[in-house]
Design an enzyme around this catalytic site. Structure first.
Site, PDB file in Angstrom:
ATOM      1  N   GLU A 137       0.841  -1.201   0.000  1.00 16.46           N
ATOM      2  CA  GLU A 137       0.000   0.000   0.000  1.00 16.46           C
ATOM      3  C   GLU A 137       0.872   1.246   0.000  1.00 16.46           C
ATOM      4  OE1 GLU A 137      -3.422   1.946   2.977  1.00 16.46           O
ATOM      5  OE2 GLU A 137      -2.111   0.323   3.659  1.00 16.46           O
ATOM      6  N   LYS A 142     -10.111   1.737  -2.666  1.00 16.58           N
ATOM      7  CA  LYS A 142     -10.492   1.229  -1.351  1.00 16.58           C
ATOM      8  C   LYS A 142     -11.890   1.712  -0.987  1.00 16.58           C
ATOM      9  CE  LYS A 142      -8.744   0.838   3.393  1.00 16.58           C
ATOM     10  NZ  LYS A 142      -7.747   1.326   4.370  1.00 16.58           N
ATOM     11  N   CYS A 154      -5.195  -2.655   3.219  1.00 16.01           N
ATOM     12  CA  CYS A 154      -5.072  -2.428   4.650  1.00 16.01           C
ATOM     13  C   CYS A 154      -6.024  -3.337   5.420  1.00 16.01           C
ATOM     14  CB  CYS A 154      -5.302  -0.947   4.958  1.00 16.01           C
ATOM     15  SG  CYS A 154      -4.961  -0.467   6.665  1.00 16.01           S
TER      16      CYS A 154
END
Length: 541
Positions: A289, A361, A411
């Site tokens: 990420e 995301k 994440c």
């Protein structure tokens, strides 16, 4: 002469409850406890609470004991949040510690309330009949699971330290493809309450049927062992050769303008290096990420051309985490994203972020990636960049890499198992679902703490639920390859700069959990609570 034990039985009881909660905090990942002990210790510690809550003389005492237990569990189990707020967020030690304690105290209310609900529906008296003991165990499991689900969904949810994650290596893990992590939490809570229901005072005659709940817990464990032998998915296409890059960039340096170029060049070197002798060349190179710690249109186009040429020279597709800035319908849109490109991708597409394979995301981190209403003051106190993003769509097409379909998540999105399912199922027009799960993370915010190992347990649970392999590429660890049965096939050492070479076989086929998500389990819990409620007065009479 009286002892402190006889003078202060209530204080001693609360201390025991707090100690049991703290010990349960050790069960969500191996270390210091071995992985084989996690499930057993978790059930034993929760059994102490179940006994205290179900037999509490008042609902207030049941709430107090439940809150103390879970507060101790969360305060210890989530201690790593202190690292992110103090070491990297710039909060003073008292404020960072207060933040951890405040969060722990708040989320502890949910499972504590579940125990109170169970005590109200089915209190456990010392002379309870076998039927009422079974009823109390059912009530505890249903109440606990219902409030855990609320904790995991309300206000975007925070289901970290769900007790189901203590059972990745237990017989109950076989239930994951059927009922998911909340179903396993129900089974673990039922087993704990069943143990609690076995206890009787010495002056109360025992009944052989008192063990009905415990026997049922054993039967469900044996059934889970049998279910673990079921092959819920089958191989799809040819295996992929993959390189997982772990840059180990110190978090304090990652967003330092003077050191960004150094970190970027390091990742380029790791991606471009030839494979070791005798090792197949990677078809896919995955980086963590926010490898690029600025928006893509702020990067010099020549740097994007270097990335494109690396993909061209390695004859591979590169997947990397990038914060994107795009203009959509005349509005600036900012997303925490993952993009995939190869040697044929244009520099213009990379610079604008308009790529065929892009994942934005969708489950953002409160205060880290979006600011809840009324909390901008708190974010201004933190020295954390990239604080307010737009959400991605619920279903985004998987990345098609050499015939395999990769579902990306970023994440802690893999903490929300049900939200991964749309990408695994077929699309609205029959598009294929994912054959491989991929998580890219930057756990550098938490240092070398339990957060890394806890996150690995979460990823393993997702593979069990979906019967899909998972690849995880992280900045500092744990970078791993997990098979569809939750087994770690390859793992890079944490806190080291390295690249992990692995082979992954995509899978196809749907587990019952993929088809229904949490609906089945939560529906059963709701039905159980309604039945307990409807029969409460008749049983109490």
């Amino acid at each position: 002469m009286t002892t402190s034990t006889t003078r202060h039985p209530r204080v001693l009881g609360m201390a025991c409850v707090a100690a049991a909660g703290a010990i349960q905090a050790l069960t969500f990942a191996p270390g210091p406890l071995p992985d084989g002990a996690l499930a057993l210790v978790q059930v034993l510690m929760l059994a102490i609470l179940a006994r205290r809550q179900l037999a509490a003389p008042t609902l207030r005492q049941a709430l107090r004991d439940g809150w103390i237990f879970h507060f101790a569990c969360y305060a210890l189990g989530l201690y790593w949040l202190y690292v992110s707020m103090h070491d990297y967020g710039g909060l003073s030690s008292p404020l960072a510690a207060a933040g951890v304690l405040a969060l722990s105290g708040f989320i502890a209310l949910f499972p504590a309330a579940g125990g109170v609900l169970a005590r109200w529906l089915a209190p456990l008296a010392a002379n309870a009949t076998p039927g009422r003991r079974l009823r109390a165990a059912l009530a505890f499991a249903c109440g606990f699971t219902a409030l855990e689900w609320v904790r995991g969904t309300l206000w975007t949810g925070f289901p970290w330290l769900n007790i189901g994650y203590a059972h990745v290596d237990s017989p109950y893990a076989g239930w994951a493809p059927v009922v998911g992590v909340y179903g396993i939490a129900w089974l673990a809570a039922f087993a704990a309450a069943a143990l609690a229901a076995l206890w009787r005072p010495a002056d109360v005659p025992r009944d052989p049927r008192d063990g009905m709940a415990a026997a049922l817990a054993i039967v469900t464990a044996l059934a889970g062992w049998g279910l673990s032998r079921v092959e819920w998915s089958r191989p799809h296409g040819s295996p992929l050769e993959v390189r997982l890059v772990q840059g180990n960039i110190e978090q304090s340096q990652k967003f330092d303008a003077g050191l960004m170029e150094k970190g970027l060049l390091q990742h380029m070197n790791q991606a471009s290096m030839p494979p070791p002798a005798g090792t197949p060349a990677p078809q896919l190179i995955i980086l963590p990420e926010t490898v690029l710690p600025v928006f893509q249109d702020q990067l010099d186009p020549r740097a994007w051309d270097l990335w494109r040429r690396i993909a061209e020279e390695r004859k591979a597709t590169i997947v990397m985490g990038v914060p994107l800035h795009r203009v959509v319908d005349g509005r600036d849109r900012y997303t925490n994203s993952a993009v995939a490109f190869d040697g044929n991708t244009s520099v213009e597409a990379l610079r604008t972020g308009e790529l065929a394979m892009r994942y934005d995301k969708q489950h953002l981190v409160p205060w880290g990636e979006f600011v809840p209403p009324g909390f901008h003051w708190f974010v201004r106190m933190l020295d954390i960049p990239l604080g307010d993003f737009d959400r991605g769509d619920v279903r985004q097409p998987p990345f098609d890499i050499d015939g395999q379909q990769l579902a990306l998540n970023i994440c802690y999105e893999d903490l929300f198992g049900e939200e991964l399912l749309p990408a695994i199922r077929h699309g609205a027009n029959g598009e294929p679902g994912a054959s491989i799960l991929v998580n890219i993370s930057n756990l550098g915010w938490f240092g070398d703490t339990w957060a890394l190992r806890q996150h690995l347990q979460i990823g393993r649970m997702r593979t069990l639920e979906t019967a899909r392999p998972m690849l995880a590429a992280t900045n500092t660890g744990l970078t791993v390859s997990i098979d569809p049965h939750g087994h770690v096939l390859a793992q890079a050492p944490a806190m080291q700069m390295t690249a992990l070479q692995t082979t992954v076989q995509g899978m196809t086929g749907f587990t019952p959990y993929v088809r229904t998500g949490n609906t089945t389990m939560i529906g059963l819990v709701a039905a159980g609570l309604l039945i307990l409620l409807a029969t409460r007065r008749r049983v109490a009479a």
